[in-house]
Design a protein around this motif. Structure first.
Motif, short mmCIF file in Angstrom:
data_model
loop_
_atom_site.label_atom_id
_atom_site.label_comp_id
_atom_site.label_asym_id
_atom_site.label_seq_id
_atom_site.Cartn_x
_atom_site.Cartn_y
_atom_site.Cartn_z
N PRO A 1 39.75 42.69 47.21
CA PRO A 1 39.94 41.39 46.13
C PRO A 1 39.01 41.27 45.95
CG PRO A 1 40.64 40.95 48.82
CD PRO A 1 40.49 42.70 48.42
N SER A 2 37.36 40.64 46.87
CA SER A 2 37.12 40.28 46.75
C SER A 2 35.84 41.08 46.02
CB SER A 2 36.51 39.20 48.27
OG SER A 2 35.86 40.90 49.00
N ILE A 3 35.94 42.57 45.87
CA ILE A 3 34.98 42.85 45.14
C ILE A 3 34.22 42.77 43.88
CG2 ILE A 3 36.21 44.37 43.98
CD1 ILE A 3 34.57 47.17 44.38
N ASN A 4 33.52 42.32 43.77
CA ASN A 4 32.12 41.67 42.97
C ASN A 4 31.42 42.48 41.69
OD1 ASN A 4 29.90 42.85 43.85
ND2 ASN A 4 29.49 40.45 45.42
N MET B 1 38.20 46.80 53.49
CA MET B 1 38.84 47.13 52.31
C MET B 1 39.83 45.66 52.99
SD MET B 1 39.08 50.77 51.16
CE MET B 1 40.33 50.63 50.50
N GLY B 2 40.96 45.77 52.70
CA GLY B 2 42.27 44.63 53.54
C GLY B 2 43.79 45.66 52.91
N THR C 1 44.01 48.66 43.89
CA THR C 1 42.46 48.70 43.97
C THR C 1 42.66 46.93 44.19
OG1 THR C 1 41.75 50.26 42.35
CG2 THR C 1 40.36 49.15 42.55
N ARG C 2 42.86 45.86 43.48
CA ARG C 2 42.73 44.15 43.93
C ARG C 2 43.08 44.18 45.24
NH1 ARG C 2 40.93 42.36 39.62
NH2 ARG C 2 40.51 42.86 37.58
N ALA C 3 44.41 45.26 45.61
CA ALA C 3 44.97 45.01 47.05
C ALA C 3 44.15 45.35 48.03
CB ALA C 3 46.77 45.26 47.20
#
Length: 865
Positions: A847-850, A670-671, A842-844
């Motif tokens: 951001p790279s979840i597939n 996570m970021g 969630t996207r923050a």
């Protein structure tokens, strides 16, 4: 056996003959194999030049070994091609067997090695049978090849032994082994290369079974740092492969055709050379071929120039450098264009009778490929790499300090001019050594060609050729010197610390933050990925995700300007078509938002230690004192540093500890408000290490500065990682040590940061927060039912994510330090925007979840207890 990242010293006993004797006694299967290996070679008279002709069909594995000589699948491990093969094979077995047998056990090691060897050959034979109709030319080239030696056995054992390693090192070693074996299999393409690859794959499947678990498939979760390494490794393989194919005498792999795209290594046939030189009309081509034939290391270097540059950029990609990403993308895009030209040459109708045959890039004879797909499909690799680099552009945000590449360009231009002058000047002095003798115009016209590979992409013969030794050295060395100098300068830019790389907006934000101060989490606004909106002496850091502008924390700047900044930013978002929200803000800004009609909901709990009250005395701090005492007995000390100033060995250990932690997760790192290695590498961020007398790092914690009026008044805990097999209470030890150390430095407080989606019961709250602030209520003019539903959903989501990310466990862990609790809120203008805001958050964070990782996360939510 210790893992490679331990950093501990090798016991002195292993440096003595007695120590080595113990090692050999602990690896009986390896010793027995080496004895049998040499014994069969001596008895069969194979040590000089390999098995004799009458024995070879019985001991060498070939494409026709099954069914008539099935025993050769096993016996092929005990023979080699000659003395050199026996020596190299013994070294390979010892290097793999001595450490790995002790880890797996002799029986499991021998089973994995021999079974992997046999299965590797069987898999290769099966592949050849299936691919015979699809890749006929390649399969026919392999029909006369055979396999001997223990190399496949060693590959299988090495892959099997990785099953007993930690997740991080298991993945790293497997990736490196498979990358190297794939490189040789796909480019050189020999029968033995396929056998080694098959044996390694078989070992990778057998290893988990031997250690008592099932093999696991699927894409593992990797951090941003590890993803960069994987992209760099892929680019390295793509750069080295064509060179291997160009230098290999009989490269027949399916990707070997790429040697014509990336290199200009073209072997000269002596018979064709003699025929060309016997015809007066072909004297120019004869001279060019003779020049290529005698070109040494300098000529080869210039021929593989694109691969050389890609290797340099791969190192930059490993470090996250944006310039390396741009350079690699430019090269791959150019190669994709050249590949398209070649593919067009394949797909266009052939020339008419009497016309010369078509040639592709690099002089490849297109008519020599029986099936168009055998040429078209490999040429798509640069296109794939181009798409991969474009998709992963966010992995490479690190920019060099301002002016770095302007200075690089200046030095490169100066070097080009100086070397051009040297070439023309010495060329005039050595003109008699060229044929024909060049004048000044000819030398000037030839200057650009000296900095490109000989004849690369230019289907014309040079105007003159060097004949004397001095002329050849001058002719070949100018380009080598230039590109070696350029490469050294480029590598130096990647090695330079990236501190000071910030954009003008970020530098302005840092100045405001240091001058006026901010909250305990305000340093997170300086992290990469944030955009900045300024209003006078205030700023707001935000990220736009799916039409929602997520502002991180309250406005930073003078207290008197906070309300104006809040309202002006909300107006700016509306004019831009975004929905604004403020995330991780304190109680005071919540009241301001409520007066403007905004709603709010608590999303986290910050834990704060008032350092003037810290003593860790009394029964309630017994666990903390135990951690401090045990660390002292174990010889572990707390040491302050920064990541950039830490020794390279310490940096490597920190990276390994972090990657091991991420590798054990099934979802990505996570970021946003959770820092990683990227945020750790900041000169303003302090690192506290738990390190022992052997310089082994057991744990690391990073601390973000909190400014007020130009001075640091506190520190905020961010990054925490512990070695899996290290001192168990190392995080307790680090936090307690940091509190005592910062207390001595005169700091006012230490924040243990906030845990998203985690809260404590109101009865547990200290003076930092009230029960009303923690009971989950939402204020504002938004719909109460919607707010209550959101609050209940956040509670459910926090509980569901607990098995995956452990936010609530983290908050419970911090409770042992008896902190004050301060609620953190999400502020939003309209309850109708809450679904969009939840998606943006969630996207923050991810951001790279597939898709696969998202399904894993959902599965974890649905199966929670």
């Amino acid at each position: 056996m210790r893992q490679p990242d331990q950093g501990r010293r090798v016991p002195s006993g292993y440096r003595t003959p007695a120590g080595w004797a113990r090692v050999l006694r602990g690896s009986p299967a390896t010793v027995i194999f080496v004895v049998l290996f040499w014994a069969t070679g001596a008895v069969s008279a194979s040590l000089r030049s390999g098995p004799p002709p009458f024995l070879l069909p019985h001991v060498a594995a070939t494409s026709r070994s099954v069914p008539d000589h099935w025993w050769a699948l096993f016996l092929s491990a005990f023979w080699e091609r000659g003395l050199t093969g026996y020596v190299v094979g013994t070294l390979v077995v010892l290097l793999a067997g001595l450490p790995l047998e002790r880890r797996l056990g002799s029986l499991k090691f021998a089973s994995a090695a021999l079974a992997g060897h046999v299965l590797g050959i069987v898999a290769t034979l099966g592949f050849l049978a299936v691919a015979r109709g699809l890749m006929g030319s390649w399969i026919r080239d392999l029909s006369g090849h055979f396999f001997l030696g223990p190399s496949a056995l060693a590959c299988a054992a090495a892959m099997a032994a990785t099953a007993s390693l930690s997740t991080l090192w298991r993945r790293r070693i497997r990736v490196v082994i498979l990358a190297v074996l794939l490189l040789f299999a796909m480019y050189a393409g020999g029968f033995e290369d396929l056998v080694r690859l098959g044996a390694a794959a078989a070992g990778g499947l057998l290893g988990p079974v031997l250690v008592g678990r099932r093999p696991r498939f699927g894409r593992p979760a990797v951090s941003r740092h590890e993803a960069r390494i994987l992209v760099a490794l892929l680019l390295t393989v793509a750069a080295i492969g064509p060179v291997v194919a160009g230098l290999a005498p009989h490269a027949v792999g399916p990707l070997s055709v790429l040697k014509f795209l990336l290199t200009n290594i073209q072997p000269v046939d002596p018979a064709a050379l003699q025929a060309s030189c016997s015809r007066p009309a072909d004297l120019r081509d004869c001279a060019a071929a003779q020049l290529q034939l005698r070109a040494g290391a300098g000529g080869i270097f210039m021929a593989i120039l694109p691969s050389f540059l890609l290797l340099l950029f791969a190192d930059g990609l490993r470090r996250g450098r944006r310039f390396a990403w741009a350079g690699a993308l430019l090269i791959q895009a150019s190669l994709s264009l050249l590949a398209a030209v070649t593919i067009a040459g394949v797909l266009l109708p052939p020339p008419g009778p009497g016309l010369p045959s078509r040639e592709g890039v690099g002089g490849i004879e297109l008519s020599g490929y029986s099936h168009p797909l055998s040429l078209v499909l490999p040429m798509l690799l640069p296109v794939f790499l181009t798409v991969l680099l474009l998709a992963g552009r966010n992995l490479f945000p690190v920019r060099a300090p301002r002016g770095t590449y302007r200075r690089l360009a200046h030095r490169v231009v100066v070097a080009f001019v100086l070397l051009s002058v040297v070439y023309v000047g010495l060329g005039l002095l050595l003109a008699a050594g060229f044929t024909p003798v060049p004048g000044l115009p000819q030398l000037l016209a030839d200057v650009p060609d000296r900095f490109l590979p000989l004849g690369f992409l230019v289907d014309r013969s040079p105007a003159f050729f060097p004949e004397s030794t001095a002329a050849v050295v001058l002719y070949e060395s100018i380009g080598v010197v230039f590109w070696a100098w350029t490469g050294a300068l480029l590598l130096r830019t990647f090695l330079r610390p990236a501190h000071g790389r910030h954009s003008a907006d970020e530098e302005r934000a840092r100045r405001i933050l240091k001058s006026h101060g901010g909250g305990s989490l305000s340093w997170m606004t300086t992290w990469d990925g944030n955009s900045y909106w300024f209003s006078g002496s205030s700023f707001i850091a935000y990220r736009v995700r799916s039409g929602v502008a997520v502002a991180l924390g309250p406005p930073v700047g003078p207290e008197a300007d906070r309300e104006a900044a809040f309202t002006e930013f909300a107006r700016h978002c509306r004019l831009s078509g975004w929905t604004p929200c403020f995330y991780f803000v304190p109680e005071d800004l919540r009241g301001l938002a409520a007066s403007l009609g905004w709603g709010s909901v608590q999303v986290a709990q910050e834990t704060v230690l008032r350092l003037d009250e810290v003593s860790f005395r009394g029964k309630k701090f017994q666990d903390i004192r135990t951690a401090l005492n045990r660390a002292a007995k174990a010889g572990i000390r707390a040491e302050w540093t920064t990541f950039a100033r830490a020794p390279l060995a310490v940096q490597a250990q920190i990276e390994a500890i972090s990657e091991e932690w991420v590798a054990d997760k099934k979802v990505p790192e996570m970021g946003f408000t959770l820092g990683s290695l990227d945020e750790l590498d900041d000169p303003e961020v302090r690192c506290l290490l738990a390190i022992d007398a052997d310089h082994t790092v057991h744990a690391v914690a990073s601390w973000l500065p909190v400014y007020r009026n130009g001075y640091v008044v506190g520190w905020t805990l961010d990054f925490m990682r512990r070695r899996g097999d290290g001192f168990r209470a190392s995080i307790d030890f680090l936090i307690a040590s940091a509190a005592l150390s910062l207390q001595d430095e005169g700091c006012e407080f230490m924040s243990l940061s906030g845990a998203p989606l985690a809260r404590v019961p109101s009865a547990s709250v200290g003076r930092g927060g009230s029960a009303a602030a923690l009971d989950g209520s939402a204020v504002g003019s938004g719909a109460p039912d919607a707010n209550g539903a959101l609050d209940r959903m956040l509670d459910w989501l926090g509980a569901a994510l607990e098995p995956v990310y452990g936010f609530r466990s983290l908050l419970a862990f911090k409770a042992k330090f008896k902190p004050d609790y301060e609620p953190m809120y999400l502020l939003y203008p309209d309850a109708a925007a809450l679904p969009a805001i939840a998606n943006a958050l969630t996207r923050a964070y991810l951001p790279s979840i597939n898709l696969g990782q998202g399904l894993t996360l959902v599965r974890g939510l649905l199966t929670r207890r």
